[in-house]
Design a protein around this motif. Structure first.
Motif, PDB file in Angstrom:
ATOM      1  N   VAL A 137      17.924  20.957  -4.958  1.00 30.49           N
ATOM      2  CA  VAL A 137      18.141  19.697  -5.509  1.00 30.49           C
ATOM      3  C   VAL A 137      16.963  19.142  -5.883  1.00 30.49           C
ATOM      4  O   VAL A 137      16.065  18.860  -5.005  1.00 30.49           O
ATOM      5  CB  VAL A 137      19.119  18.688  -4.765  1.00 30.49           C
ATOM      6  CG1 VAL A 137      19.532  17.520  -5.325  1.00 30.49           C
ATOM      7  CG2 VAL A 137      20.593  19.776  -4.432  1.00 30.49           C
ATOM      8  N   THR A 138      16.782  18.375  -7.137  1.00 28.84           N
ATOM      9  CA  THR A 138      15.646  17.595  -7.311  1.00 28.84           C
ATOM     10  C   THR A 138      15.466  15.954  -6.751  1.00 28.84           C
ATOM     11  O   THR A 138      16.463  15.457  -6.892  1.00 28.84           O
ATOM     12  CB  THR A 138      15.387  17.405  -8.833  1.00 28.84           C
ATOM     13  OG1 THR A 138      15.585  18.805  -9.395  1.00 28.84           O
ATOM     14  CG2 THR A 138      13.991  16.802  -9.390  1.00 28.84           C
ATOM     15  N   LEU A 139      14.340  15.819  -6.239  1.00 27.37           N
ATOM     16  CA  LEU A 139      14.103  14.733  -5.585  1.00 27.37           C
ATOM     17  C   LEU A 139      12.703  14.119  -6.552  1.00 27.37           C
ATOM     18  O   LEU A 139      11.948  14.603  -6.501  1.00 27.37           O
ATOM     19  CB  LEU A 139      13.432  14.643  -4.223  1.00 27.37           C
ATOM     20  CG  LEU A 139      12.832  13.252  -3.542  1.00 27.37           C
ATOM     21  CD1 LEU A 139      14.091  12.378  -3.206  1.00 27.37           C
ATOM     22  CD2 LEU A 139      12.395  13.781  -2.265  1.00 27.37           C
ATOM     23  N   HIS A 158       6.544  12.316  -8.903  1.00 27.62           N
ATOM     24  CA  HIS A 158       6.482  13.894  -8.661  1.00 27.62           C
ATOM     25  C   HIS A 158       7.697  14.419  -8.485  1.00 27.62           C
ATOM     26  O   HIS A 158       8.856  13.562  -7.874  1.00 27.62           O
ATOM     27  CB  HIS A 158       5.465  14.078  -7.593  1.00 27.62           C
ATOM     28  CG  HIS A 158       5.582  15.634  -7.106  1.00 27.62           C
ATOM     29  ND1 HIS A 158       4.623  16.345  -7.847  1.00 27.62           N
ATOM     30  CD2 HIS A 158       6.342  16.073  -6.327  1.00 27.62           C
ATOM     31  CE1 HIS A 158       4.874  17.568  -7.190  1.00 27.62           C
ATOM     32  NE2 HIS A 158       5.904  17.670  -6.350  1.00 27.62           N
ATOM     33  N   ASP A 159       8.218  15.568  -9.185  1.00 21.77           N
ATOM     34  CA  ASP A 159       9.868  15.883  -8.878  1.00 21.77           C
ATOM     35  C   ASP A 159       9.443  17.135  -8.049  1.00 21.77           C
ATOM     36  O   ASP A 159       8.576  18.032  -7.977  1.00 21.77           O
ATOM     37  CB  ASP A 159      10.096  16.584 -10.280  1.00 21.77           C
ATOM     38  CG  ASP A 159      10.672  15.372 -10.959  1.00 21.77           C
ATOM     39  OD1 ASP A 159      10.809  14.182 -10.752  1.00 21.77           O
ATOM     40  OD2 ASP A 159      10.983  15.690 -12.232  1.00 21.77           O
ATOM     41  N   THR A 170       0.940  -1.176   0.039  1.00 23.79           N
ATOM     42  CA  THR A 170       0.072   0.016  -0.004  1.00 23.79           C
ATOM     43  C   THR A 170       0.897   1.339   0.070  1.00 23.79           C
ATOM     44  O   THR A 170       0.450   2.180  -0.226  1.00 23.79           O
ATOM     45  CB  THR A 170      -1.029  -0.067   1.019  1.00 23.79           C
ATOM     46  OG1 THR A 170      -0.228   0.108   2.352  1.00 23.79           O
ATOM     47  CG2 THR A 170      -1.847  -1.171   1.165  1.00 23.79           C
ATOM     48  N   ILE A 171       2.076   0.872   0.638  1.00 23.67           N
ATOM     49  CA  ILE A 171       3.288   1.969   0.358  1.00 23.67           C
ATOM     50  C   ILE A 171       4.374   1.586  -0.688  1.00 23.67           C
ATOM     51  O   ILE A 171       4.941   0.418   0.107  1.00 23.67           O
ATOM     52  CB  ILE A 171       3.612   2.560   1.689  1.00 23.67           C
ATOM     53  CG1 ILE A 171       2.561   3.285   2.519  1.00 23.67           C
ATOM     54  CG2 ILE A 171       4.747   3.611   1.389  1.00 23.67           C
ATOM     55  CD1 ILE A 171       3.038   3.561   3.747  1.00 23.67           C
ATOM     56  N   ASP A 172       4.530   2.088  -1.671  1.00 27.71           N
ATOM     57  CA  ASP A 172       5.727   1.375  -2.555  1.00 27.71           C
ATOM     58  C   ASP A 172       6.276   2.471  -3.354  1.00 27.71           C
ATOM     59  O   ASP A 172       5.803   2.942  -4.501  1.00 27.71           O
ATOM     60  CB  ASP A 172       4.985   0.315  -3.598  1.00 27.71           C
ATOM     61  CG  ASP A 172       6.104  -0.407  -4.125  1.00 27.71           C
ATOM     62  OD1 ASP A 172       7.203  -0.206  -4.146  1.00 27.71           O
ATOM     63  OD2 ASP A 172       5.484  -1.118  -5.112  1.00 27.71           O
ATOM     64  N   LEU A 173       7.159   3.327  -2.715  1.00 24.16           N
ATOM     65  CA  LEU A 173       7.697   4.560  -3.535  1.00 24.16           C
ATOM     66  C   LEU A 173       9.149   4.143  -3.903  1.00 24.16           C
ATOM     67  O   LEU A 173      10.038   3.419  -3.128  1.00 24.16           O
ATOM     68  CB  LEU A 173       7.758   5.586  -2.328  1.00 24.16           C
ATOM     69  CG  LEU A 173       6.427   5.925  -1.737  1.00 24.16           C
ATOM     70  CD1 LEU A 173       6.629   7.028  -0.731  1.00 24.16           C
ATOM     71  CD2 LEU A 173       5.398   6.593  -2.766  1.00 24.16           C
ATOM     72  N   THR A 174       9.533   4.804  -5.017  1.00 24.79           N
ATOM     73  CA  THR A 174      11.121   5.052  -5.110  1.00 24.79           C
ATOM     74  C   THR A 174      11.375   6.189  -5.165  1.00 24.79           C
ATOM     75  O   THR A 174      10.673   7.000  -5.933  1.00 24.79           O
ATOM     76  CB  THR A 174      11.288   4.299  -6.739  1.00 24.79           C
ATOM     77  OG1 THR A 174      10.618   2.902  -6.804  1.00 24.79           O
ATOM     78  CG2 THR A 174      12.618   4.065  -7.024  1.00 24.79           C
ATOM     79  N   LEU A 175      12.280   6.758  -4.361  1.00 23.43           N
ATOM     80  CA  LEU A 175      12.836   7.788  -4.408  1.00 23.43           C
ATOM     81  C   LEU A 175      14.098   7.893  -5.013  1.00 23.43           C
ATOM     82  O   LEU A 175      15.029   7.216  -4.835  1.00 23.43           O
ATOM     83  CB  LEU A 175      13.074   8.335  -2.912  1.00 23.43           C
ATOM     84  CG  LEU A 175      11.791   8.643  -2.114  1.00 23.43           C
ATOM     85  CD1 LEU A 175      10.948   7.402  -1.741  1.00 23.43           C
ATOM     86  CD2 LEU A 175      11.952   9.554  -0.755  1.00 23.43           C
ATOM     87  N   GLY A 176      14.571   9.089  -5.783  1.00 24.96           N
ATOM     88  CA  GLY A 176      15.769   9.296  -6.528  1.00 24.96           C
ATOM     89  C   GLY A 176      16.048  10.765  -6.309  1.00 24.96           C
ATOM     90  O   GLY A 176      15.312  11.538  -6.506  1.00 24.96           O
ATOM     91  N   GLY A 185       3.654  24.569  -7.364  1.00 28.37           N
ATOM     92  CA  GLY A 185       5.155  24.585  -8.007  1.00 28.37           C
ATOM     93  C   GLY A 185       5.904  23.646  -7.694  1.00 28.37           C
ATOM     94  O   GLY A 185       5.486  22.822  -6.542  1.00 28.37           O
ATOM     95  N   SER A 186       7.376  23.413  -7.893  1.00 31.41           N
ATOM     96  CA  SER A 186       8.149  22.336  -7.807  1.00 31.41           C
ATOM     97  C   SER A 186       8.574  22.272  -6.393  1.00 31.41           C
ATOM     98  O   SER A 186       9.137  21.387  -5.861  1.00 31.41           O
ATOM     99  CB  SER A 186       9.231  22.589  -8.892  1.00 31.41           C
ATOM    100  OG  SER A 186      10.040  23.696  -8.564  1.00 31.41           O
ATOM    101  N   THR A 187       8.708  23.454  -5.531  1.00 34.10           N
ATOM    102  CA  THR A 187       9.124  23.547  -4.217  1.00 34.10           C
ATOM    103  C   THR A 187       8.138  23.232  -3.324  1.00 34.10           C
ATOM    104  O   THR A 187       8.323  23.472  -1.772  1.00 34.10           O
ATOM    105  CB  THR A 187      10.003  24.837  -3.904  1.00 34.10           C
ATOM    106  OG1 THR A 187       8.876  26.094  -4.191  1.00 34.10           O
ATOM    107  CG2 THR A 187      10.939  24.978  -4.625  1.00 34.10           C
ATOM    108  N   LEU A 188       6.827  22.827  -3.737  1.00 31.37           N
ATOM    109  CA  LEU A 188       5.831  22.706  -2.679  1.00 31.37           C
ATOM    110  C   LEU A 188       6.020  21.428  -2.052  1.00 31.37           C
ATOM    111  O   LEU A 188       6.593  20.467  -2.617  1.00 31.37           O
ATOM    112  CB  LEU A 188       4.451  22.521  -3.644  1.00 31.37           C
ATOM    113  CG  LEU A 188       3.110  22.156  -2.724  1.00 31.37           C
ATOM    114  CD1 LEU A 188       2.760  23.304  -1.826  1.00 31.37           C
ATOM    115  CD2 LEU A 188       2.112  21.801  -3.770  1.00 31.37           C
TER     116      LEU A 188
END
Length: 154
Positions: A64-66, A118-119, A41-47, A104-107
């Motif tokens: 830095v982008t996540l 999502h970036d 139910t939680i399955d995230l890949t973080l980069g 935006g992207s810093t939200l």
């Protein structure tokens, strides 16, 4: 009509394979980890992508982008979770801060829909060199830290 339908499906499949292949063979170095529970139910890949690093002198902020991929069949609410960075000197530890962004992207709070990504641009109040990063972690509200492992295609 049936030929056009088949052709459309093949084109969509081709783009999907190309997108997935680009994600798996990207030359950019990345700090990466898959975080999931047993029921998925939680399955995230973080980069966390160090090549996206930018220092804004006037705002005195590092960015830095996540990228977060939601591999689960359920939507996931990202709730202002933090990225922690330890530098090679073993004494400099800092983490991303909460922005005042409402879009935006810093939200810092948003929904990542099932199967989507999502970036987020993570903001730090410290100037640093990405070559000096020793370890990167993500921290959720539980107080548990997950280490992101460095990977670079050789």
């Amino acid at each position: 009509m049936k030929k056009w339908y088949v052709l459309l499906i093949l084109i969509i499949a081709g783009f999907s394979v190309k997108f997935a292949n680009a994600q798996m063979t990207a030359d950019d170095p990345v700090y990466i980890e898959n975080i999931s529970n047993e029921s998925k139910t939680i399955d995230l890949t973080l980069g966390f992508y160090p090549k996206t690093y930018q220092w804004n002198e006037s705002a005195e902020v590092s960015k830095v982008t996540l990228r977060i991929l939601n591999n689960s069949k359920k939507d996931y609410e990202w709730k202002n979770y933090k990225i922690y960075i330890l530098l090679n000197d073993n004494s400099t530890l800092f983490y991303s801060y909460t922005t005042t962004a409402t879009e935006g992207s810093t939200l810092c709070n948003y929904t990542i829909y099932s199967g989507d990504s999502h970036d987020q641009v993570m903001c730090f109040d410290k100037k640093f060199s990405v070559d000096d990063i020793k370890t990167v972690w993500v921290s959720f509200d539980t107080g548990i830290f997950f280490k992101l492992y460095f990977y670079q295609k050789e």
